[in-house]
Design a protein around this motif. Structure first.
Motif, PDB file in Angstrom:
ATOM      1  N   ALA A   1      -7.772  11.239  11.081  1.00 47.86           N
ATOM      2  CA  ALA A   1      -6.697  12.204  11.348  1.00 47.86           C
ATOM      3  C   ALA A   1      -5.314  11.602  11.163  1.00 47.86           C
ATOM      4  O   ALA A   1      -4.350  12.310  10.847  1.00 47.86           O
ATOM      5  CB  ALA A   1      -6.847  12.746  12.767  1.00 47.86           C
ATOM      6  N   ASP A   2      -5.195  10.307  11.375  1.00 49.30           N
ATOM      7  CA  ASP A   2      -3.889   9.644  11.259  1.00 49.30           C
ATOM      8  C   ASP A   2      -3.716   8.936   9.921  1.00 49.30           C
ATOM      9  O   ASP A   2      -2.980   7.955   9.808  1.00 49.30           O
ATOM     10  CB  ASP A   2      -3.721   8.626  12.403  1.00 49.30           C
ATOM     11  N   ALA A   3      -4.384   9.419   8.890  1.00 48.79           N
ATOM     12  CA  ALA A   3      -4.353   8.771   7.586  1.00 48.79           C
ATOM     13  C   ALA A   3      -2.934   8.722   7.025  1.00 48.79           C
ATOM     14  O   ALA A   3      -2.145   9.662   7.182  1.00 48.79           O
ATOM     15  CB  ALA A   3      -5.265   9.522   6.612  1.00 48.79           C
ATOM     16  N   VAL A   4      -2.617   7.597   6.393  1.00 48.43           N
ATOM     17  CA  VAL A   4      -1.317   7.429   5.740  1.00 48.43           C
ATOM     18  C   VAL A   4      -1.554   7.160   4.260  1.00 48.43           C
ATOM     19  O   VAL A   4      -2.618   6.663   3.874  1.00 48.43           O
ATOM     20  CB  VAL A   4      -0.518   6.269   6.371  1.00 48.43           C
ATOM     21  N   PRO A   5      -0.599   7.477   3.408  1.00 46.97           N
ATOM     22  CA  PRO A   5      -0.792   7.264   1.965  1.00 46.97           C
ATOM     23  C   PRO A   5      -0.912   5.773   1.618  1.00 46.97           C
ATOM     24  O   PRO A   5      -0.383   4.911   2.312  1.00 46.97           O
ATOM     25  CB  PRO A   5       0.483   7.861   1.342  1.00 46.97           C
ATOM     26  N   VAL A   6      -1.608   5.510   0.540  1.00 47.78           N
ATOM     27  CA  VAL A   6      -1.645   4.157   0.002  1.00 47.78           C
ATOM     28  C   VAL A   6      -0.275   3.820  -0.577  1.00 47.78           C
ATOM     29  O   VAL A   6       0.376   4.671  -1.181  1.00 47.78           O
ATOM     30  CB  VAL A   6      -2.702   4.039  -1.112  1.00 47.78           C
ATOM     31  N   THR A   7       0.168   2.607  -0.367  1.00 43.37           N
ATOM     32  CA  THR A   7       1.410   2.135  -0.981  1.00 43.37           C
ATOM     33  C   THR A   7       1.145   0.823  -1.713  1.00 43.37           C
ATOM     34  O   THR A   7       0.206   0.089  -1.376  1.00 43.37           O
ATOM     35  CB  THR A   7       2.502   1.903   0.076  1.00 43.37           C
ATOM     36  N   ILE A   8       1.978   0.534  -2.701  1.00 39.51           N
ATOM     37  CA  ILE A   8       1.865  -0.747  -3.392  1.00 39.51           C
ATOM     38  C   ILE A   8       2.178  -1.879  -2.419  1.00 39.51           C
ATOM     39  O   ILE A   8       1.598  -2.971  -2.506  1.00 39.51           O
ATOM     40  CB  ILE A   8       2.793  -0.786  -4.619  1.00 39.51           C
ATOM     41  N   ASP A   9       3.079  -1.638  -1.478  1.00 39.12           N
ATOM     42  CA  ASP A   9       3.371  -2.650  -0.463  1.00 39.12           C
ATOM     43  C   ASP A   9       2.120  -3.017   0.326  1.00 39.12           C
ATOM     44  O   ASP A   9       1.879  -4.189   0.620  1.00 39.12           O
ATOM     45  CB  ASP A   9       4.454  -2.143   0.491  1.00 39.12           C
ATOM     46  N   GLN A  10       1.302  -2.018   0.663  1.00 43.39           N
ATOM     47  CA  GLN A  10       0.045  -2.287   1.370  1.00 43.39           C
ATOM     48  C   GLN A  10      -0.858  -3.185   0.539  1.00 43.39           C
ATOM     49  O   GLN A  10      -1.501  -4.108   1.062  1.00 43.39           O
ATOM     50  CB  GLN A  10      -0.673  -0.983   1.687  1.00 43.39           C
ATOM     51  N   LEU A  11      -0.893  -2.951  -0.762  1.00 43.65           N
ATOM     52  CA  LEU A  11      -1.730  -3.774  -1.633  1.00 43.65           C
ATOM     53  C   LEU A  11      -1.231  -5.217  -1.675  1.00 43.65           C
ATOM     54  O   LEU A  11      -2.024  -6.152  -1.749  1.00 43.65           O
ATOM     55  CB  LEU A  11      -1.773  -3.181  -3.042  1.00 43.65           C
ATOM     56  N   GLY A  12       0.084  -5.394  -1.623  1.00 43.41           N
ATOM     57  CA  GLY A  12       0.629  -6.748  -1.556  1.00 43.41           C
ATOM     58  C   GLY A  12       0.219  -7.454  -0.277  1.00 43.41           C
ATOM     59  O   GLY A  12      -0.086  -8.660  -0.286  1.00 43.41           O
ATOM     60  N   ARG A  13       0.203  -6.713   0.822  1.00 41.40           N
ATOM     61  CA  ARG A  13      -0.245  -7.303   2.094  1.00 41.40           C
ATOM     62  C   ARG A  13      -1.739  -7.614   2.044  1.00 41.40           C
ATOM     63  O   ARG A  13      -2.194  -8.608   2.609  1.00 41.40           O
ATOM     64  CB  ARG A  13       0.073  -6.360   3.253  1.00 41.40           C
ATOM     65  N   ASP A  14      -2.495  -6.773   1.357  1.00 44.92           N
ATOM     66  CA  ASP A  14      -3.927  -7.045   1.175  1.00 44.92           C
ATOM     67  C   ASP A  14      -4.131  -8.354   0.409  1.00 44.92           C
ATOM     68  O   ASP A  14      -4.980  -9.180   0.776  1.00 44.92           O
ATOM     69  CB  ASP A  14      -4.594  -5.902   0.407  1.00 44.92           C
ATOM     70  N   LEU A  15      -3.366  -8.541  -0.650  1.00 44.78           N
ATOM     71  CA  LEU A  15      -3.492  -9.775  -1.430  1.00 44.78           C
ATOM     72  C   LEU A  15      -3.182 -10.986  -0.567  1.00 44.78           C
ATOM     73  O   LEU A  15      -3.867 -12.015  -0.653  1.00 44.78           O
ATOM     74  CB  LEU A  15      -2.558  -9.721  -2.644  1.00 44.78           C
ATOM     75  N   LYS A  16      -2.174 -10.881   0.282  1.00 47.32           N
ATOM     76  CA  LYS A  16      -1.846 -11.999   1.181  1.00 47.32           C
ATOM     77  C   LYS A  16      -3.030 -12.321   2.085  1.00 47.32           C
ATOM     78  O   LYS A  16      -3.355 -13.503   2.328  1.00 47.32           O
ATOM     79  CB  LYS A  16      -0.625 -11.642   2.015  1.00 47.32           C
ATOM     80  N   ALA A  17      -3.716 -11.299   2.595  1.00 50.46           N
ATOM     81  CA  ALA A  17      -4.885 -11.531   3.446  1.00 50.46           C
ATOM     82  C   ALA A  17      -5.990 -12.248   2.675  1.00 50.46           C
ATOM     83  O   ALA A  17      -6.652 -13.150   3.210  1.00 50.46           O
ATOM     84  CB  ALA A  17      -5.399 -10.203   4.004  1.00 50.46           C
ATOM     85  N   VAL A  18      -6.192 -11.867   1.417  1.00 51.45           N
ATOM     86  CA  VAL A  18      -7.215 -12.519   0.594  1.00 51.45           C
ATOM     87  C   VAL A  18      -6.833 -13.973   0.325  1.00 51.45           C
ATOM     88  O   VAL A  18      -7.670 -14.882   0.407  1.00 51.45           O
ATOM     89  CB  VAL A  18      -7.411 -11.742  -0.724  1.00 51.45           C
ATOM     90  N   LEU A  19      -5.565 -14.219   0.033  1.00 55.66           N
ATOM     91  CA  LEU A  19      -5.116 -15.588  -0.224  1.00 55.66           C
ATOM     92  C   LEU A  19      -5.274 -16.462   1.016  1.00 55.66           C
ATOM     93  O   LEU A  19      -5.704 -17.616   0.920  1.00 55.66           O
ATOM     94  CB  LEU A  19      -3.657 -15.580  -0.673  1.00 55.66           C
ATOM     95  N   ASP A  20      -4.945 -15.928   2.171  1.00 58.30           N
ATOM     96  CA  ASP A  20      -5.086 -16.693   3.406  1.00 58.30           C
ATOM     97  C   ASP A  20      -6.541 -17.064   3.667  1.00 58.30           C
ATOM     98  O   ASP A  20      -6.838 -18.141   4.194  1.00 58.30           O
ATOM     99  CB  ASP A  20      -4.542 -15.890   4.590  1.00 58.30           C
ATOM    100  N   ALA A  21      -7.459 -16.163   3.293  1.00 61.46           N
ATOM    101  CA  ALA A  21      -8.879 -16.413   3.551  1.00 61.46           C
ATOM    102  C   ALA A  21      -9.533 -17.270   2.473  1.00 61.46           C
ATOM    103  O   ALA A  21     -10.327 -18.162   2.771  1.00 61.46           O
ATOM    104  CB  ALA A  21      -9.617 -15.079   3.674  1.00 61.46           C
TER     105      ALA A  21
END
Length: 396
Positions: free
Chosen positions: A150-170
């Motif tokens: 119900a609280d869904a928010v749109p995908v943003t390119i900024d979110q994808l950048g944060r995702d990449l940071k999480a992958v790099l950290d791991a």
């Protein structure tokens, strides 16, 4: 509602879904068996044969999972350096431990997955440490948590950048990084640079942009007449929302209109006429596996994408900016604009190349990528040369 009426409804939805998936994503592929002079049953049998024998997309590494900041599970795989690989020349201070190896991280495009880098992965395997990951809601990664409920928010390119940071950290918590991105993957790298400039300055030693854009995607015509482009832009957001809300119906339609789908997406993926049918079918399967609600959820993010300012963070780095000269989705002029903002960028325009240039002309892409890795000291020159000519780029 009768059976024929119902069939017509989801068939029309399938046509719309196929066309929109091509025009919006531009990241599909096609088959070389779509000629209208060939019977439908023959084409179906040909696709099944390619599916059962197609050699691409089966390379696997050590699996891992990273957790995005909204708890989405992001899947990645690591290919380590082979024990007998000659080391790249690296500076080491007396008494210090051997520095961590360079890690090359591949980010894929919209409606694709990590396997879209199959040829480059096969060529570099064992020569350099690599990480391949699936963007949220793509491949083996989980559906975006923030885009659900119900609280869904749109995908943003900024979110994808944060995702990449999480992958790099791991996956690569230490050592220098080379970031490689195709289409949406290149935009993801730009978002990382904008959000984490100090991290990029500290860790990233090279970047490769393949068929991507720093913004102004609203100006792309997709090879259509101006009137047609304007009409698509007017209706597309609403149609996508409607299709995304009827995902099951549209998926049935996409399957029923596979021949039309294959012909359209081939136009927007490849420019040359002699694409290997197995490569074309391999790429088509990737787009087929992307649900229409994911296509719908991601599309609005591209209209808002403008990360040209973030390129300043990369201004001191060796950069490869490469595109096909006949890319209808992210035209080569967008890659030229990226190179124009980066003084140390090598600009490469591949003749007779479409949007999926890394699959269509893998040798050209791998060769230039190997050159970049030599420039940053990730691999010895001899090893890069062997990567560029490796004949075995299939599974295994």
């Amino acid at each position: 509602m009768g059976e024929s009426s119902s069939t017509g409804t989801w068939r029309r939805a399938g046509f719309a879904g196929a066309a929109i998936g091509v025009l919006a994503a531009g990241a599909a592929a096609g088959v070389a068996v779509e000629r209208l002079t060939v019977g439908r049953s023959v084409r179906q049998k040909a696709r099944l044969a390619l599916d059962s024998t197609g050699p691409y997309g089966g390379l696997r590494g050590t699996p891992g999972r990273a957790l995005a900041d909204d708890s989405t599970v992001l899947y990645y795989e690591v290919d380590e350096v082979a024990p007998d690989t000659p080391p790249a020349r690296r500076r080491r201070l007396f008494g210090r431990k051997e520095p961590a190896p360079v890690t090359v991280v591949f980010s894929h495009g919209y409606c694709l997955n990590q396997d879209s880098w199959h040829f480059q992965r096969a060529a570099l395997r064992g020569l350099v440490r690599t990480v391949h990951w699936d963007q949220r809601s793509h491949g083996r990664s989980g559906q975006g948590v923030a885009q659900s409920g119900a609280d869904a928010v749109p995908v943003t390119i900024d979110q994808l950048g944060r995702d990449l940071k999480a992958v790099l950290d791991a996956a690569a918590p230490e050592g220098p990084l080379v970031l490689v991105g195709h289409s949406m993957g290149g935009m993801t790298i730009m978002a990382l640079a904008e959000r984490y400039p100090e991290f990029v300055r500290d860790r990233v030693v090279g970047v490769a942009f393949v068929g991507t854009s720093a913004g102004n995607l609203g100006e792309v015509s997709y090879g259509l007449p101006i009137a047609g482009v304007n009409a698509v832009r007017r209706v597309l957001p609403g149609v996508l929302r409607a299709l995304g809300s009827q995902a099951e119906l549209v998926e049935r339609g996409r399957r029923a209109t596979a021949d039309l789908f294959a012909g359209l997406i081939k136009k927007y993926s490849f420019a040359s006429r002699d694409v290997d049918p197995a490569v074309a079918r391999f790429a088509e399967r990737m787009i087929e596996s992307t649900p229409i609600d994911v296509v719908a959820a991601f599309y609005p993010a591209f209209a808002e994408h403008d990360n040209s300012a973030a390129l300043a963070v990369l201004s001191d780095l060796p950069v490869l900016a490469l595109a096909g000269d006949r890319d209808l989705v992210t035209p080569s002029s967008h890659t030229e604009a990226i190179a124009g903002l980066l003084p140390d960028a090598e600009l490469v325009i591949v003749p007779d190349g479409g949007h999926l240039v890394m699959l269509e002309h893998p040798e050209a892409v791998t060769d230039r990528l190997a050159d970049l890795l030599v420039r940053v000291g990730a691999v010895p020159e001899a090893a890069a040369a062997s990567a560029a000519v490796r004949p075995d780029t299939r599974n295994g």
